[in-house]
Design an enzyme around this catalytic site. Sequence first.
Site, PDB file in Angstrom:
ATOM      1  N   CYS A  62      37.899  47.173  45.297  1.00  0.00           N
ATOM      2  CA  CYS A  62      37.850  48.208  44.273  1.00  0.00           C
ATOM      3  C   CYS A  62      38.625  49.492  44.565  1.00  0.00           C
ATOM      4  CB  CYS A  62      36.400  48.547  43.927  1.00  0.00           C
ATOM      5  SG  CYS A  62      35.415  49.150  45.298  1.00  0.00           S
ATOM      6  N   ASP A  89      34.147  43.338  39.691  1.00  0.00           N
ATOM      7  CA  ASP A  89      34.105  42.091  40.460  1.00  0.00           C
ATOM      8  C   ASP A  89      34.068  40.836  39.588  1.00  0.00           C
ATOM      9  OD1 ASP A  89      33.711  44.088  42.293  1.00  0.00           O
ATOM     10  OD2 ASP A  89      32.007  43.179  43.287  1.00  0.00           O
TER      11      ASP A  89
END
Length: 530
Positions: free
Chosen positions: A73, A35
Amino acid sequence: MNYIKRATSIVILTFTISFLFCQKKPNILWLVCEDQSLFFSAYGDSNAYTPSINGLTAESTVYDNCFTTSPVCSPSRSSLITGIYPTSIGSHQMRTYKKNSSHKINKNNGLPYFSPLPSKNFKFFTEYLRLNGYYCTNNSKEDYNMQTSPLAWDESSKTAHWKNREKNQPFFAVFNFYNTHESNLWNRKEISNSEINEIILPHIFPNNKLIKQDFYTNYRNIEMFDKYAEELILELKKDSLYDNTIIFLFSDHGGPFPRYKRSIYDTGIKCPLIIKWLDGQNTNRNDQMISFIDFAPTLLDITGIGIPSELDGISFYNRDEREFIYAASDRFDESISKRRCIRNKDFKLIRNFDTLNPLHKSIDYRAQMATMKLLDSLNHEGSLNNYFEKWYNHKAPEYEFYHIKEDKYETKNLFYNKKYVEIKNHLIKELNKWIDDSPYGNLSEKEMYEEMFQEGKTHLLNQPKISKVDNGVIIYSNNTDSSLGWRNKGEQSWTIYNGSEIIKTNDYFEIIIFKPGYEILTKGIDLNLF
Protein backbone atom coordinates in the site's frame (compact mmCIF):
# COMPACT_ATOMS: atom_id res chain seq x y z
CA MET A 1 8.05 25.03 -14.60
CA ASN A 2 7.45 28.50 -16.07
CA TYR A 3 5.03 26.92 -18.51
CA ILE A 4 3.11 25.34 -15.64
CA LYS A 5 2.91 28.62 -13.74
CA ARG A 6 1.60 30.46 -16.82
CA ALA A 7 -0.84 27.66 -17.59
CA THR A 8 -2.05 27.58 -13.98
CA SER A 9 -2.69 31.33 -13.98
CA ILE A 10 -4.70 31.09 -17.19
CA VAL A 11 -6.75 28.20 -15.83
CA ILE A 12 -7.41 30.02 -12.56
CA LEU A 13 -8.82 32.95 -14.53
CA THR A 14 -10.86 30.64 -16.75
CA PHE A 15 -12.23 28.78 -13.74
CA THR A 16 -13.11 32.01 -11.95
CA ILE A 17 -15.14 33.24 -14.93
CA SER A 18 -16.86 29.86 -15.28
CA PHE A 19 -17.57 29.65 -11.55
CA LEU A 20 -19.27 33.05 -11.54
CA PHE A 21 -21.69 31.81 -14.20
CA CYS A 22 -22.10 28.43 -12.40
CA GLN A 23 -20.65 26.47 -15.32
CA LYS A 24 -19.83 23.25 -13.52
CA LYS A 25 -16.60 21.38 -13.93
CA PRO A 26 -16.98 17.63 -13.36
CA ASN A 27 -16.89 16.31 -9.83
CA ILE A 28 -14.62 13.33 -9.22
CA LEU A 29 -15.09 10.57 -6.65
CA TRP A 30 -12.61 7.80 -5.84
CA LEU A 31 -13.91 4.64 -4.15
CA VAL A 32 -10.78 2.80 -3.04
CA CYS A 33 -10.88 -0.66 -1.51
CA GLU A 34 -7.78 -2.30 -0.06
CA ASP A 35 -5.92 -5.47 -1.01
CA GLN A 36 -8.10 -6.73 -3.85
CA SER A 37 -7.40 -8.39 -7.16
CA LEU A 38 -10.04 -9.00 -9.83
CA PHE A 39 -12.49 -10.63 -7.40
CA PHE A 40 -15.49 -8.83 -8.91
CA SER A 41 -18.32 -9.77 -11.26
CA ALA A 42 -17.01 -7.32 -13.85
CA TYR A 43 -13.99 -9.61 -14.19
CA GLY A 44 -15.90 -12.90 -14.26
CA ASP A 45 -15.81 -13.70 -10.54
CA SER A 46 -19.32 -13.74 -9.04
CA ASN A 47 -18.53 -15.21 -5.63
CA ALA A 48 -19.27 -11.86 -4.00
CA TYR A 49 -22.79 -10.43 -4.26
CA THR A 50 -22.21 -6.81 -5.29
CA PRO A 51 -25.40 -5.32 -6.76
CA SER A 52 -24.26 -1.71 -6.28
CA ILE A 53 -20.90 -2.21 -7.97
CA ASN A 54 -22.62 -4.20 -10.72
CA GLY A 55 -25.06 -1.33 -11.25
CA LEU A 56 -22.18 1.13 -11.45
CA THR A 57 -20.37 -1.18 -13.86
CA ALA A 58 -23.35 -1.14 -16.24
CA GLU A 59 -22.82 2.61 -16.68
CA SER A 60 -19.02 2.49 -16.73
CA THR A 61 -15.91 1.45 -18.56
CA VAL A 62 -14.23 -1.67 -17.19
CA TYR A 63 -10.44 -1.54 -17.58
CA ASP A 64 -8.74 -4.91 -17.97
CA ASN A 65 -5.12 -3.80 -17.69
CA CYS A 66 -4.69 -1.47 -14.73
CA PHE A 67 -1.53 -1.91 -12.64
CA THR A 68 -0.08 -0.46 -9.49
CA THR A 69 3.61 0.44 -9.32
CA SER A 70 4.11 -1.65 -6.17
CA PRO A 71 2.24 -4.62 -4.67
CA VAL A 72 1.89 -3.04 -1.23
CA CYS A 73 0.00 0.00 0.00
CA SER A 74 2.40 2.80 1.02
CA PRO A 75 4.60 2.84 -2.11
CA SER A 76 1.51 2.27 -4.25
CA ARG A 77 -0.33 5.23 -2.73
CA SER A 78 2.72 7.46 -3.16
CA SER A 79 2.45 6.92 -6.93
CA LEU A 80 -1.26 7.79 -6.88
CA ILE A 81 -0.84 11.11 -5.06
CA THR A 82 2.23 12.22 -7.06
CA GLY A 83 1.99 10.65 -10.53
CA ILE A 84 5.64 9.61 -10.11
CA TYR A 85 7.31 6.20 -9.74
CA PRO A 86 8.21 5.41 -6.10
CA THR A 87 11.76 4.50 -7.19
CA SER A 88 12.10 8.07 -8.50
CA ILE A 89 11.22 9.76 -5.23
CA GLY A 90 12.47 7.23 -2.67
CA SER A 91 9.09 5.95 -1.46
CA HIS A 92 9.49 2.36 -2.73
CA GLN A 93 10.48 0.64 0.55
CA MET A 94 7.53 -0.26 2.77
CA ARG A 95 7.17 2.28 5.59
CA THR A 96 10.37 4.27 5.70
CA TYR A 97 8.07 7.01 6.98
CA LYS A 98 5.62 6.65 9.85
CA LYS A 99 3.38 9.49 10.96
CA ASN A 100 3.34 10.28 14.68
CA SER A 101 5.55 7.31 15.54
CA SER A 102 6.76 7.08 19.15
CA HIS A 103 9.77 5.15 17.85
CA LYS A 104 12.50 7.07 16.10
CA ILE A 105 14.22 3.96 14.72
CA ASN A 106 12.55 1.59 12.28
CA LYS A 107 13.13 -1.91 13.67
CA ASN A 108 12.83 -3.39 10.17
CA ASN A 109 15.85 -1.60 8.71
CA GLY A 110 17.68 -0.06 11.67
CA LEU A 111 17.34 3.45 10.21
CA PRO A 112 15.49 6.49 11.52
CA TYR A 113 12.00 6.90 10.15
CA PHE A 114 12.20 9.58 7.45
CA SER A 115 10.20 11.33 4.77
CA PRO A 116 12.24 10.98 1.57
CA LEU A 117 14.02 13.85 -0.12
CA PRO A 118 13.01 13.35 -3.77
CA SER A 119 15.47 13.57 -6.63
CA LYS A 120 12.95 15.65 -8.55
CA ASN A 121 10.62 18.46 -7.54
CA PHE A 122 6.91 17.75 -7.41
CA LYS A 123 3.68 18.69 -5.70
CA PHE A 124 0.84 16.50 -4.50
CA PHE A 125 -1.45 16.65 -7.53
CA THR A 126 -4.46 17.73 -5.46
CA GLU A 127 -2.71 21.06 -4.89
CA TYR A 128 -3.25 21.83 -8.59
CA LEU A 129 -6.92 20.92 -8.23
CA ARG A 130 -7.31 23.16 -5.18
CA LEU A 131 -5.55 26.03 -6.95
CA ASN A 132 -8.15 25.72 -9.67
CA GLY A 133 -11.19 25.88 -7.40
CA TYR A 134 -11.72 22.22 -6.51
CA TYR A 135 -12.71 21.19 -3.00
CA CYS A 136 -10.49 18.20 -2.20
CA THR A 137 -11.28 15.73 0.58
CA ASN A 138 -9.79 12.47 1.78
CA ASN A 139 -11.68 10.08 4.05
CA SER A 140 -9.36 9.19 5.51
CA LYS A 141 -6.28 7.01 4.86
CA GLU A 142 -3.21 8.80 3.51
CA ASP A 143 -0.24 6.44 3.98
CA TYR A 144 1.90 7.88 1.16
CA ASN A 145 5.19 6.72 2.71
CA MET A 146 6.12 10.38 3.06
CA GLN A 147 4.94 13.43 4.91
CA THR A 148 1.62 14.60 3.49
CA SER A 149 1.53 18.11 2.14
CA PRO A 150 -0.64 20.22 4.52
CA LEU A 151 -1.95 21.86 1.34
CA ALA A 152 -3.02 18.63 -0.36
CA TRP A 153 -6.51 18.53 1.11
CA ASP A 154 -9.23 20.88 2.24
CA GLU A 155 -10.13 18.06 4.62
CA SER A 156 -8.39 14.77 5.40
CA SER A 157 -10.19 13.01 8.24
CA LYS A 158 -12.91 10.50 9.03
CA THR A 159 -15.49 13.28 8.61
CA ALA A 160 -14.14 14.64 5.31
CA HIS A 161 -16.93 14.90 2.74
CA TRP A 162 -17.82 16.82 -0.40
CA LYS A 163 -20.89 18.17 1.42
CA ASN A 164 -18.67 20.60 3.32
CA ARG A 165 -17.74 22.57 0.18
CA GLU A 166 -19.12 25.90 -1.01
CA LYS A 167 -22.29 25.87 -3.10
CA ASN A 168 -21.65 24.81 -6.73
CA GLN A 169 -17.97 24.23 -6.01
CA PRO A 170 -16.59 21.21 -7.90
CA PHE A 171 -15.04 18.52 -5.74
CA PHE A 172 -12.53 15.70 -5.76
CA ALA A 173 -13.35 13.27 -2.96
CA VAL A 174 -11.51 10.11 -1.93
CA PHE A 175 -13.08 7.45 0.27
CA ASN A 176 -10.90 4.56 1.43
CA PHE A 177 -12.42 1.32 2.70
CA TYR A 178 -10.38 -0.74 5.14
CA ASN A 179 -12.79 -3.65 5.55
CA THR A 180 -11.24 -5.55 2.59
CA HIS A 181 -7.72 -5.27 4.04
CA GLU A 182 -5.60 -8.39 4.57
CA SER A 183 -5.93 -8.16 8.36
CA ASN A 184 -9.69 -8.68 8.11
CA LEU A 185 -9.10 -12.25 6.94
CA TRP A 186 -7.99 -13.09 10.47
CA ASN A 187 -11.61 -12.75 11.63
CA ARG A 188 -12.63 -15.67 9.49
CA LYS A 189 -16.19 -16.47 8.50
CA GLU A 190 -17.44 -20.00 9.03
CA ILE A 191 -18.26 -21.84 5.83
CA SER A 192 -20.67 -24.72 5.17
CA ASN A 193 -19.90 -27.70 2.96
CA SER A 194 -22.14 -26.36 0.19
CA GLU A 195 -20.34 -23.02 0.31
CA ILE A 196 -16.98 -24.78 0.23
CA ASN A 197 -17.95 -26.45 -3.03
CA GLU A 198 -18.74 -23.07 -4.59
CA ILE A 199 -15.22 -21.70 -3.97
CA ILE A 200 -12.87 -22.60 -6.82
CA LEU A 201 -9.33 -21.72 -5.82
CA PRO A 202 -6.70 -20.54 -8.31
CA HIS A 203 -4.82 -23.65 -9.39
CA ILE A 204 -1.60 -22.45 -7.76
CA PHE A 205 -3.12 -23.13 -4.30
CA PRO A 206 -3.59 -26.52 -2.62
CA ASN A 207 -7.27 -27.47 -2.74
CA ASN A 208 -7.82 -27.08 0.99
CA LYS A 209 -10.82 -26.08 3.11
CA LEU A 210 -8.80 -23.68 5.29
CA ILE A 211 -7.66 -21.71 2.25
CA LYS A 212 -11.19 -21.72 0.86
CA GLN A 213 -12.37 -20.26 4.15
CA ASP A 214 -10.04 -17.29 3.72
CA PHE A 215 -11.26 -16.76 0.16
CA TYR A 216 -14.85 -17.01 1.39
CA THR A 217 -14.14 -14.38 4.07
CA ASN A 218 -12.60 -12.11 1.46
CA TYR A 219 -15.70 -12.32 -0.73
CA ARG A 220 -17.89 -11.39 2.25
CA ASN A 221 -15.63 -8.40 2.94
CA ILE A 222 -16.09 -7.29 -0.67
CA GLU A 223 -19.86 -7.43 -0.10
CA MET A 224 -19.42 -4.98 2.80
CA PHE A 225 -17.45 -2.71 0.49
CA ASP A 226 -20.35 -2.87 -1.96
CA LYS A 227 -22.72 -1.57 0.73
CA TYR A 228 -20.41 1.33 1.61
CA ALA A 229 -20.07 2.23 -2.05
CA GLU A 230 -23.85 2.13 -2.42
CA GLU A 231 -24.29 4.68 0.38
CA LEU A 232 -22.05 7.21 -1.36
CA ILE A 233 -23.61 6.63 -4.77
CA LEU A 234 -27.08 7.17 -3.27
CA GLU A 235 -25.86 10.39 -1.64
CA LEU A 236 -24.70 11.66 -5.04
CA LYS A 237 -28.06 10.86 -6.57
CA LYS A 238 -29.97 12.41 -3.68
CA ASP A 239 -28.00 15.63 -4.11
CA SER A 240 -28.45 15.59 -7.92
CA LEU A 241 -24.68 15.24 -8.36
CA TYR A 242 -24.46 11.76 -9.83
CA ASP A 243 -24.72 12.74 -13.49
CA ASN A 244 -21.94 15.32 -13.17
CA THR A 245 -19.60 13.09 -11.15
CA ILE A 246 -16.88 10.89 -12.59
CA ILE A 247 -16.46 7.83 -10.35
CA PHE A 248 -13.28 5.73 -10.09
CA LEU A 249 -13.61 2.40 -8.30
CA PHE A 250 -10.34 0.53 -7.76
CA SER A 251 -8.05 -1.24 -5.30
CA ASP A 252 -4.68 -0.03 -4.00
CA HIS A 253 -2.95 -3.27 -5.14
CA GLY A 254 -3.56 -7.01 -5.49
CA GLY A 255 -5.39 -9.41 -3.20
CA PRO A 256 -4.64 -10.25 0.44
CA PHE A 257 -3.29 -13.77 -0.07
CA PRO A 258 0.25 -15.17 -0.25
CA ARG A 259 1.74 -14.66 -3.72
CA TYR A 260 -0.80 -11.86 -4.28
CA LYS A 261 -0.05 -8.88 -2.02
CA ARG A 262 3.72 -8.18 -1.88
CA SER A 263 4.25 -10.13 -5.11
CA ILE A 264 5.22 -8.57 -8.41
CA TYR A 265 3.21 -11.16 -10.33
CA ASP A 266 -0.08 -9.92 -11.79
CA THR A 267 -1.86 -11.29 -8.72
CA GLY A 268 -0.05 -8.58 -6.75
CA ILE A 269 -0.01 -5.61 -9.11
CA LYS A 270 -3.06 -5.99 -11.38
CA CYS A 271 -6.03 -4.07 -9.99
CA PRO A 272 -9.71 -3.69 -10.78
CA LEU A 273 -10.56 -0.31 -12.29
CA ILE A 274 -14.11 0.73 -13.12
CA ILE A 275 -14.77 4.31 -14.20
CA LYS A 276 -18.12 5.97 -14.69
CA TRP A 277 -17.47 8.85 -17.03
CA LEU A 278 -20.06 11.55 -17.70
CA ASP A 279 -23.28 11.00 -19.66
CA GLY A 280 -22.70 7.25 -20.00
CA GLN A 281 -19.83 7.69 -22.41
CA ASN A 282 -17.47 4.77 -23.01
CA THR A 283 -19.66 2.13 -21.35
CA ASN A 284 -17.58 -0.77 -22.57
CA ARG A 285 -14.45 -2.78 -21.85
CA ASN A 286 -11.03 -1.29 -22.36
CA ASP A 287 -7.78 -3.25 -22.56
CA GLN A 288 -5.27 -0.38 -22.76
CA MET A 289 -2.31 -0.40 -20.39
CA ILE A 290 -2.77 1.88 -17.36
CA SER A 291 -0.39 2.54 -14.48
CA PHE A 292 -1.20 4.17 -11.15
CA ILE A 293 1.15 7.00 -12.10
CA ASP A 294 -1.37 7.83 -14.84
CA PHE A 295 -4.21 8.65 -12.45
CA ALA A 296 -2.91 12.10 -11.45
CA PRO A 297 -2.25 13.36 -15.01
CA THR A 298 -5.61 11.95 -16.10
CA LEU A 299 -7.48 13.97 -13.48
CA LEU A 300 -5.53 17.11 -14.35
CA ASP A 301 -6.38 16.45 -18.01
CA ILE A 302 -10.08 15.88 -17.30
CA THR A 303 -10.32 19.15 -15.40
CA GLY A 304 -8.40 21.13 -18.03
CA ILE A 305 -5.65 22.18 -15.66
CA GLY A 306 -2.60 21.04 -17.61
CA ILE A 307 -0.09 18.32 -16.75
CA PRO A 308 3.17 19.33 -15.01
CA SER A 309 6.27 18.15 -16.84
CA GLU A 310 7.78 16.45 -13.78
CA LEU A 311 5.09 13.74 -13.69
CA ASP A 312 6.14 10.27 -14.88
CA GLY A 313 2.57 9.35 -15.78
CA ILE A 314 0.50 10.12 -18.87
CA SER A 315 -3.21 10.81 -19.21
CA PHE A 316 -5.44 7.97 -20.40
CA TYR A 317 -8.48 10.21 -20.82
CA ASN A 318 -9.74 9.59 -24.37
CA ARG A 319 -6.30 8.40 -25.43
CA ASP A 320 -4.18 5.24 -25.42
CA GLU A 321 -0.47 6.01 -25.36
CA ARG A 322 1.09 3.59 -22.86
CA GLU A 323 3.06 0.63 -24.26
CA PHE A 324 4.55 -0.74 -21.03
CA ILE A 325 3.87 -0.77 -17.34
CA TYR A 326 6.68 -1.05 -14.81
CA ALA A 327 6.57 -2.14 -11.19
CA ALA A 328 8.98 -2.70 -8.32
CA SER A 329 9.02 -4.67 -5.09
CA ASP A 330 11.56 -4.09 -2.33
CA ARG A 331 11.38 -4.36 1.46
CA PHE A 332 8.14 -5.56 3.00
CA ASP A 333 8.38 -5.11 6.76
CA GLU A 334 11.39 -7.19 7.87
CA SER A 335 11.94 -9.01 4.55
CA ILE A 336 13.57 -7.83 1.33
CA SER A 337 12.32 -8.99 -2.06
CA LYS A 338 13.92 -6.74 -4.66
CA ARG A 339 12.28 -7.41 -8.01
CA ARG A 340 11.50 -5.30 -11.08
CA CYS A 341 9.14 -6.01 -13.96
CA ILE A 342 7.97 -4.76 -17.32
CA ARG A 343 4.73 -5.81 -19.01
CA ASN A 344 2.82 -5.21 -22.19
CA LYS A 345 -0.53 -6.71 -23.13
CA ASP A 346 0.91 -10.11 -23.98
CA PHE A 347 4.22 -10.64 -22.19
CA LYS A 348 5.81 -10.04 -18.78
CA LEU A 349 9.50 -9.94 -17.84
CA ILE A 350 10.67 -10.02 -14.21
CA ARG A 351 14.19 -9.44 -12.95
CA ASN A 352 15.06 -10.88 -9.53
CA PHE A 353 18.02 -9.35 -7.72
CA ASP A 354 18.27 -12.08 -5.09
CA THR A 355 19.14 -15.34 -6.86
CA LEU A 356 20.55 -17.08 -3.77
CA ASN A 357 17.21 -17.58 -2.03
CA PRO A 358 13.64 -18.66 -2.89
CA LEU A 359 10.94 -16.14 -3.74
CA HIS A 360 9.20 -16.92 -0.46
CA LYS A 361 10.17 -14.52 2.30
CA SER A 362 8.92 -14.92 5.86
CA ILE A 363 6.84 -11.94 7.05
CA ASP A 364 5.54 -11.95 10.63
CA TYR A 365 2.49 -9.84 9.83
CA ARG A 366 1.34 -12.15 7.02
CA ALA A 367 2.05 -15.24 9.16
CA GLN A 368 -1.11 -14.52 11.17
CA MET A 369 -3.28 -15.55 8.20
CA ALA A 370 -4.72 -19.09 8.27
CA THR A 371 -3.73 -19.68 4.65
CA MET A 372 -0.13 -18.73 5.43
CA LYS A 373 -0.07 -20.96 8.52
CA LEU A 374 -1.32 -23.87 6.44
CA LEU A 375 1.24 -23.35 3.69
CA ASP A 376 4.03 -23.13 6.27
CA SER A 377 2.82 -26.36 7.84
CA LEU A 378 2.55 -28.20 4.52
CA ASN A 379 6.01 -27.01 3.59
CA HIS A 380 7.38 -28.28 6.91
CA GLU A 381 5.76 -31.65 6.22
CA GLY A 382 7.05 -31.74 2.65
CA SER A 383 3.54 -32.10 1.25
CA LEU A 384 3.02 -28.86 -0.69
CA ASN A 385 1.67 -28.80 -4.21
CA ASN A 386 4.09 -28.30 -7.09
CA TYR A 387 3.83 -24.52 -7.34
CA PHE A 388 4.25 -23.58 -3.69
CA GLU A 389 6.98 -26.20 -3.21
CA LYS A 390 9.05 -24.22 -5.72
CA TRP A 391 8.03 -20.92 -4.12
CA TYR A 392 9.41 -22.08 -0.75
CA ASN A 393 12.39 -24.18 -1.72
CA HIS A 394 13.87 -23.28 -5.13
CA LYS A 395 16.31 -20.43 -5.71
CA ALA A 396 14.86 -17.56 -7.71
CA PRO A 397 16.10 -17.23 -11.30
CA GLU A 398 17.56 -13.90 -12.39
CA TYR A 399 14.89 -13.53 -15.07
CA GLU A 400 11.34 -14.77 -15.50
CA PHE A 401 9.47 -14.40 -18.76
CA TYR A 402 5.79 -15.20 -19.24
CA HIS A 403 3.25 -15.29 -22.04
CA ILE A 404 0.48 -13.71 -19.99
CA LYS A 405 -2.40 -14.45 -22.36
CA GLU A 406 -1.63 -18.17 -22.16
CA ASP A 407 -0.41 -18.31 -18.56
CA LYS A 408 -2.20 -15.72 -16.42
CA TYR A 409 -0.78 -17.02 -13.11
CA GLU A 410 2.79 -16.86 -14.45
CA THR A 411 3.87 -20.41 -13.69
CA LYS A 412 5.70 -21.36 -16.91
CA ASN A 413 8.97 -19.49 -17.24
CA LEU A 414 9.75 -19.18 -20.96
CA PHE A 415 12.98 -17.25 -20.56
CA TYR A 416 15.05 -19.86 -22.39
CA ASN A 417 12.45 -20.57 -25.06
CA LYS A 418 14.05 -19.58 -28.37
CA LYS A 419 10.65 -18.81 -29.86
CA TYR A 420 10.51 -15.54 -27.88
CA VAL A 421 14.11 -14.31 -28.14
CA GLU A 422 13.28 -11.07 -29.95
CA ILE A 423 10.49 -9.85 -27.66
CA LYS A 424 12.39 -11.07 -24.57
CA ASN A 425 15.52 -9.11 -25.49
CA HIS A 426 13.45 -6.04 -26.25
CA LEU A 427 11.80 -6.21 -22.81
CA ILE A 428 15.17 -6.74 -21.10
CA LYS A 429 16.50 -3.61 -22.80
CA GLU A 430 13.47 -1.52 -21.85
CA LEU A 431 13.38 -2.81 -18.27
CA ASN A 432 17.06 -2.18 -17.66
CA LYS A 433 16.69 1.32 -19.06
CA TRP A 434 13.85 2.01 -16.61
CA ILE A 435 15.89 0.58 -13.74
CA ASP A 436 18.90 2.71 -14.64
CA ASP A 437 16.70 5.81 -14.90
CA SER A 438 15.28 5.28 -11.39
CA PRO A 439 17.34 7.57 -9.11
CA TYR A 440 16.78 5.58 -5.93
CA GLY A 441 15.75 2.15 -7.21
CA ASN A 442 19.31 0.82 -7.29
CA LEU A 443 20.33 1.98 -3.82
CA SER A 444 19.98 0.10 -0.57
CA GLU A 445 17.84 1.84 2.04
CA LYS A 446 20.95 2.80 3.98
CA GLU A 447 22.61 4.23 0.87
CA MET A 448 19.44 6.12 -0.01
CA TYR A 449 19.10 7.56 3.48
CA GLU A 450 22.75 8.66 3.59
CA GLU A 451 22.45 10.32 0.19
CA MET A 452 19.30 12.18 1.21
CA PHE A 453 20.35 13.14 4.72
CA GLN A 454 24.12 13.34 4.96
CA GLU A 455 25.15 12.89 8.60
CA GLY A 456 21.46 12.96 9.55
CA LYS A 457 21.10 16.52 8.29
CA THR A 458 17.62 18.03 8.45
CA HIS A 459 16.68 20.10 5.41
CA LEU A 460 15.29 23.49 6.41
CA LEU A 461 13.31 26.02 4.40
CA ASN A 462 14.09 29.72 4.11
CA GLN A 463 11.94 32.23 5.97
CA PRO A 464 9.26 33.84 3.76
CA LYS A 465 9.03 37.55 3.05
CA ILE A 466 5.78 39.42 3.68
CA SER A 467 4.94 42.78 2.17
CA LYS A 468 2.03 44.84 3.50
CA VAL A 469 0.21 46.91 0.90
CA ASP A 470 -2.75 49.27 1.20
CA ASN A 471 -5.38 46.68 0.41
CA GLY A 472 -3.76 43.51 1.68
CA VAL A 473 -0.62 41.39 1.85
CA ILE A 474 1.77 39.84 -0.65
CA ILE A 475 3.81 36.78 0.40
CA TYR A 476 7.11 35.70 -1.12
CA SER A 477 8.10 32.11 -0.36
CA ASN A 478 11.87 32.50 -0.88
CA ASN A 479 11.98 28.72 -1.55
CA THR A 480 12.03 27.31 -5.06
CA ASP A 481 9.52 24.61 -6.04
CA SER A 482 7.74 24.79 -2.69
CA SER A 483 4.06 25.05 -1.79
CA LEU A 484 2.83 28.02 0.19
CA GLY A 485 -0.42 28.52 2.06
CA TRP A 486 -2.06 30.81 4.57
CA ARG A 487 -5.01 30.94 6.93
CA ASN A 488 -6.51 33.34 9.43
CA LYS A 489 -6.25 32.56 13.10
CA GLY A 490 -8.79 29.92 14.14
CA GLU A 491 -9.30 28.45 10.64
CA GLN A 492 -8.65 24.73 10.13
CA SER A 493 -7.65 24.39 6.49
CA TRP A 494 -5.00 26.23 4.54
CA THR A 495 -5.65 28.31 1.45
CA ILE A 496 -3.04 27.71 -1.25
CA TYR A 497 -1.27 30.88 -2.28
CA ASN A 498 -0.38 31.12 -5.96
CA GLY A 499 2.55 33.40 -5.33
CA SER A 500 1.38 36.67 -6.82
CA GLU A 501 -2.05 37.85 -5.69
CA ILE A 502 -2.79 40.36 -2.98
CA ILE A 503 -4.65 38.64 -0.16
CA LYS A 504 -6.85 40.21 2.50
CA THR A 505 -6.24 38.70 5.92
CA ASN A 506 -7.13 39.38 9.51
CA ASP A 507 -4.59 41.22 11.64
CA TYR A 508 -3.20 37.88 12.76
CA PHE A 509 -2.72 35.06 10.27
CA GLU A 510 -0.44 32.09 9.64
CA ILE A 511 1.79 31.03 6.76
CA ILE A 512 2.91 27.50 5.93
CA ILE A 513 5.55 26.37 3.43
CA PHE A 514 5.94 22.76 2.35
CA LYS A 515 8.53 21.02 0.20
CA PRO A 516 8.92 17.21 0.15
CA GLY A 517 11.88 16.09 2.23
CA TYR A 518 12.12 19.41 4.11
CA GLU A 519 10.94 20.32 7.58
CA ILE A 520 7.60 22.12 7.34
CA LEU A 521 7.85 25.84 8.06
CA THR A 522 4.99 27.63 9.80
CA LYS A 523 4.96 31.26 10.82
CA GLY A 524 2.45 33.45 12.62
CA ILE A 525 2.12 37.03 11.32
CA ASP A 526 0.81 39.95 13.35
CA LEU A 527 0.13 42.83 10.97
CA ASN A 528 -0.03 45.25 13.89
CA LEU A 529 3.73 44.84 14.24
CA PHE A 530 4.42 45.85 10.65
